[in-house]
Design an enzyme around this catalytic site. Structure first.
Site, PDB file in Angstrom:
ATOM      1  N   HIS A 288       1.080  -0.993  -0.237  1.00 45.03           N
ATOM      2  CA  HIS A 288      -0.028   0.126   0.078  1.00 45.03           C
ATOM      3  C   HIS A 288       0.877   1.397  -0.558  1.00 45.03           C
ATOM      4  O   HIS A 288       1.845   1.050   0.737  1.00 45.03           O
ATOM      5  CB  HIS A 288      -0.974   0.345   1.239  1.00 45.03           C
ATOM      6  CG  HIS A 288      -2.044   1.073   1.240  1.00 45.03           C
ATOM      7  ND1 HIS A 288      -3.466   0.605   0.766  1.00 45.03           N
ATOM      8  CD2 HIS A 288      -2.462   2.336   1.182  1.00 45.03           C
ATOM      9  CE1 HIS A 288      -3.764   1.620   0.572  1.00 45.03           C
ATOM     10  NE2 HIS A 288      -3.242   2.888   1.255  1.00 45.03           N
TER      11      HIS A 288
ATOM     12  N   HIS B  95      -9.071  -1.717   7.466  1.00 43.44           N
ATOM     13  CA  HIS B  95     -10.217  -0.668   7.478  1.00 43.44           C
ATOM     14  C   HIS B  95     -11.615  -1.226   8.042  1.00 43.44           C
ATOM     15  O   HIS B  95     -11.840  -0.711   8.288  1.00 43.44           O
ATOM     16  CB  HIS B  95      -9.639   0.234   6.518  1.00 43.44           C
ATOM     17  CG  HIS B  95      -9.331   1.624   6.236  1.00 43.44           C
ATOM     18  ND1 HIS B  95      -9.388   2.374   6.798  1.00 43.44           N
ATOM     19  CD2 HIS B  95      -7.757   1.058   5.750  1.00 43.44           C
ATOM     20  CE1 HIS B  95      -7.540   2.964   6.131  1.00 43.44           C
ATOM     21  NE2 HIS B  95      -7.543   2.644   5.834  1.00 43.44           N
TER      22      HIS B  95
ATOM     23  N   HIS C 215     -12.998   1.557   3.739  1.00 39.21           N
ATOM     24  CA  HIS C 215     -12.482   3.026   4.149  1.00 39.21           C
ATOM     25  C   HIS C 215     -12.427   2.943   6.017  1.00 39.21           C
ATOM     26  O   HIS C 215     -13.823   1.989   6.470  1.00 39.21           O
ATOM     27  CB  HIS C 215     -11.980   3.932   3.507  1.00 39.21           C
ATOM     28  CG  HIS C 215     -10.879   4.632   4.000  1.00 39.21           C
ATOM     29  ND1 HIS C 215     -10.318   5.589   4.387  1.00 39.21           N
ATOM     30  CD2 HIS C 215      -9.288   4.083   3.627  1.00 39.21           C
ATOM     31  CE1 HIS C 215      -9.368   6.151   4.721  1.00 39.21           C
ATOM     32  NE2 HIS C 215      -8.963   5.551   4.050  1.00 39.21           N
TER      33      HIS C 215
ATOM     34  N   HIS D 195      -2.477  -3.556   5.025  1.00 42.64           N
ATOM     35  CA  HIS D 195      -1.483  -2.754   5.797  1.00 42.64           C
ATOM     36  C   HIS D 195      -2.272  -1.990   7.017  1.00 42.64           C
ATOM     37  O   HIS D 195      -2.865  -1.435   7.293  1.00 42.64           O
ATOM     38  CB  HIS D 195      -1.541  -0.913   4.813  1.00 42.64           C
ATOM     39  CG  HIS D 195      -2.522   0.144   4.472  1.00 42.64           C
ATOM     40  ND1 HIS D 195      -3.600  -0.499   3.511  1.00 42.64           N
ATOM     41  CD2 HIS D 195      -3.049   1.288   4.666  1.00 42.64           C
ATOM     42  CE1 HIS D 195      -4.718   0.283   3.685  1.00 42.64           C
ATOM     43  NE2 HIS D 195      -4.677   1.460   4.445  1.00 42.64           N
TER      44      HIS D 195
ATOM     45  N   ASP E 258       2.025   1.753   3.868  1.00 43.96           N
ATOM     46  CA  ASP E 258       1.037   3.434   3.587  1.00 43.96           C
ATOM     47  C   ASP E 258       2.422   4.142   3.570  1.00 43.96           C
ATOM     48  O   ASP E 258       1.982   5.296   4.490  1.00 43.96           O
ATOM     49  CB  ASP E 258       1.039   2.837   5.241  1.00 43.96           C
ATOM     50  CG  ASP E 258      -0.559   3.876   4.825  1.00 43.96           C
ATOM     51  OD1 ASP E 258      -1.062   3.811   4.293  1.00 43.96           O
ATOM     52  OD2 ASP E 258      -1.663   3.911   6.139  1.00 43.96           O
TER      53      ASP E 258
ATOM     54  N   GLU F 270      -9.207   1.991  -2.065  1.00 42.18           N
ATOM     55  CA  GLU F 270      -9.291   1.692  -1.170  1.00 42.18           C
ATOM     56  C   GLU F 270     -10.194   2.467  -0.276  1.00 42.18           C
ATOM     57  O   GLU F 270     -10.218   3.134  -0.440  1.00 42.18           O
ATOM     58  CB  GLU F 270      -7.874   2.357  -0.365  1.00 42.18           C
ATOM     59  CG  GLU F 270      -7.645   2.286   0.527  1.00 42.18           C
ATOM     60  CD  GLU F 270      -6.942   3.548   1.278  1.00 42.18           C
ATOM     61  OE1 GLU F 270      -6.459   3.489   2.707  1.00 42.18           O
ATOM     62  OE2 GLU F 270      -6.002   4.311   0.894  1.00 42.18           O
TER      63      GLU F 270
ATOM     64  N   ASP G  47      -0.046   5.827  -1.447  1.00 44.98           N
ATOM     65  CA  ASP G  47      -0.532   6.652  -1.259  1.00 44.98           C
ATOM     66  C   ASP G  47       0.194   7.837  -1.898  1.00 44.98           C
ATOM     67  O   ASP G  47      -0.910   8.831  -2.337  1.00 44.98           O
ATOM     68  CB  ASP G  47      -1.213   7.095  -0.368  1.00 44.98           C
ATOM     69  CG  ASP G  47      -1.934   6.470   0.381  1.00 44.98           C
ATOM     70  OD1 ASP G  47      -2.813   6.064  -0.007  1.00 44.98           O
ATOM     71  OD2 ASP G  47      -2.535   5.749   1.254  1.00 44.98           O
TER      72      ASP G  47
END
Length: 447
Positions: free
Chosen positions: A73, A251, A205, A272, A341, A178, A75
């Site tokens: 993961h 999540h 999420h 993650h 992450d 995600e 971003d």
């Protein structure tokens, strides 16, 4: 005390590793005069420790040259949206020189990142609004990264593609969506995102979808709506199995974890997340779920966010290694991976400040006596095993799921009702259907 051997006598003659202080004596030892042994030990042993640490890092680099890391993961695409509105040709967005992010091309190379699941993330406030549009734009920017930097990134959609990228010395680039709100409660959208390259979907999420509960249910901040997975949520999991999309349980609530692990025909991942027993944060994975991970051959890719590592604002590399150790102990060496992450969090452990630092973490695992086989598993082979199992469980010859989510489970403020409104009687409860029939009969009698 009298009669006890000195520290230098207990240790024996000091041995200095090659490459630290030159070649050793022909006997293989550097001999130190007895009257200066204590003084020598004070400065020599720290030096030996430093040299030994360097050897662990050298071994880490050697392993990663043939088995680079697959990270679960990252971003960076979200940062590209926030900073540049996804305009990759903006000179400030140049990924060879961008320094305001945890991730850029030189850092990826220094960190021996061989495959990355890039997050196509859109926030929860887009749910029931423009989440699908936003998701499509984030998938697009990932694909344009591959087009703009073909010497670095290779967009792939299967396990074979990852291995091809390894051979070519490129970063295999995959799409992870995600948040289940990105499919807008539509199996058709799920299939369309698969055809655009999505290879994992995080079921939620930090918000419930109409069909799955998120981790805030376990803190009491959100109310459970689906008690894990609703009937439609189960259909989503089954369709992901059919397509060959990896189910990601980062999540989600514990009930959703349990439901998905029990229902899925293929292993799942936590892209993650870390170990709840070491940091009591509800984003982490509790022990009984780690047991299910072990039983199903699934994977936990450890998150580096300080709040999930130490449950404090500060954390360090050693504490991340503690999570890797713990998951290996409870769920087995095959259940461990990396999900840093990066570029999605505000605080990172000292020693893991950006994606270039992976070799230091691998060196720490080697120092903790992880075998090379275990390290290669955590780096890449565990994820490849899961991915291949997901591909093998897929069946595109099977008829796709078609049953829509009930209209009453959707928020209607910004939503049309095509399909539903054309056949309203199909979506009425039995009592409402009877009332409608009575009204129709009375109308006919009055004619």
């Amino acid at each position: 005390m009298p009669g006890e051997a000195s520290e230098s006598e207990l240790r024996g003659p000091v041995q200095v590793p090659n490459g630290c202080l030159g070649q050793t004596h022909s006997s293989g030892r550097q001999r130190v005069p007895r009257d200066s042994a204590m003084w020598t030990g004070w400065w020599l042993w720290p030096l030996v420790a430093v040299c030994t640490a360097d050897q662990f890092r050298d071994n880490a680099v050697r392993l990663m040259q043939s088995t680079p890391v697959i990270d679960g993961h990252n971003d960076l695409p979200w940062q590209l949206l926030k900073k540049f509105n996804n305009q990759l040709q903006d000179p400030r967005a140049n990924l060879t020189s961008l320094n305001s992010t945890h991730t850029n091309i030189p850092k990826l190379k220094a960190g021996f990142v061989g495959a990355q699941f890039w997050s196509a993330y859109t926030p929860c406030d887009t749910q029931n609004k423009d989440s699908v549009k936003r998701t499509l734009e984030q998938i697009d920017v990932i694909q344009r990264m591959c087009q703009l930097y073909p010497e670095t990134f290779l967009c792939v959609t299967d396990s074979a593609g990852i291995q091809q990228a390894f051979q070519e010395g490129k970063v295999a680039s995959l799409v992870g969506v995600e948040g289940g709100h990105s499919i807008d409660s539509s199996l058709g959208v799920l299939r369309a995102l698969y055809h655009l390259g999505m290879r994992y979907l995080t079921l939620t999420h930090s918000c419930n979808t109409p069909w799955a509960d998120n981790w805030l249910v376990d803190t009491g901040e959100d109310e459970a709506q689906s008690q894990g997975l609703s009937s439609f949520g189960q259909s989503v999991v089954k369709e992901m199995n059919r397509l060959g999309v990896i189910i990601d349980l980062a999540h989600v609530s514990v009930a959703t974890m349990e439901a998905a692990l029990q229902l899925s025909k293929a292993p799942v991942i936590f892209s993650h997340s870390s170990a709840y027993s070491l940091c009591h944060h509800r984003r982490n994975v509790p022990d009984h779920v780690l047991q299910l991970v072990k039983q199903t051959g699934s994977l936990v890719m450890v998150n580096f966010y300080n709040d999930y590592v130490s449950c404090k604002a500060e954390a360090n590399l050693s504490q991340v290694a503690d999570h890797l150790d713990y998951i290996k102990k409870v769920a087995g060496a095959g259940a461990v991976g990396f999900g840093g992450d990066y570029d999605g969090v505000s605080r990172l452990p000292s020693g893991l400040e950006d994606v270039s630092k992976y070799p230091d973490l691998v060196a720490e695992l080697l120092r903790r006596q992880w075998t090379e086989e275990e390290v290669r598993g955590a780096l890449a082979e565990n994820l490849l095993r899961v991915f291949k199992a997901v591909e093998q469980a897929s069946d595109h010859k099977q008829a796709p799921g078609e049953e829509p989510i009930p209209l009453g489970q959707l928020e209607a403020s910004c939503r049309t009702k095509y399909g539903y409104s054309g056949t309203p009687s199909l979506h009425l409860q039995p009592g409402a259907l009877l009332a409608s029939l009575v009204t129709l009969l009375l109308s006919l009698c009055l004619l």
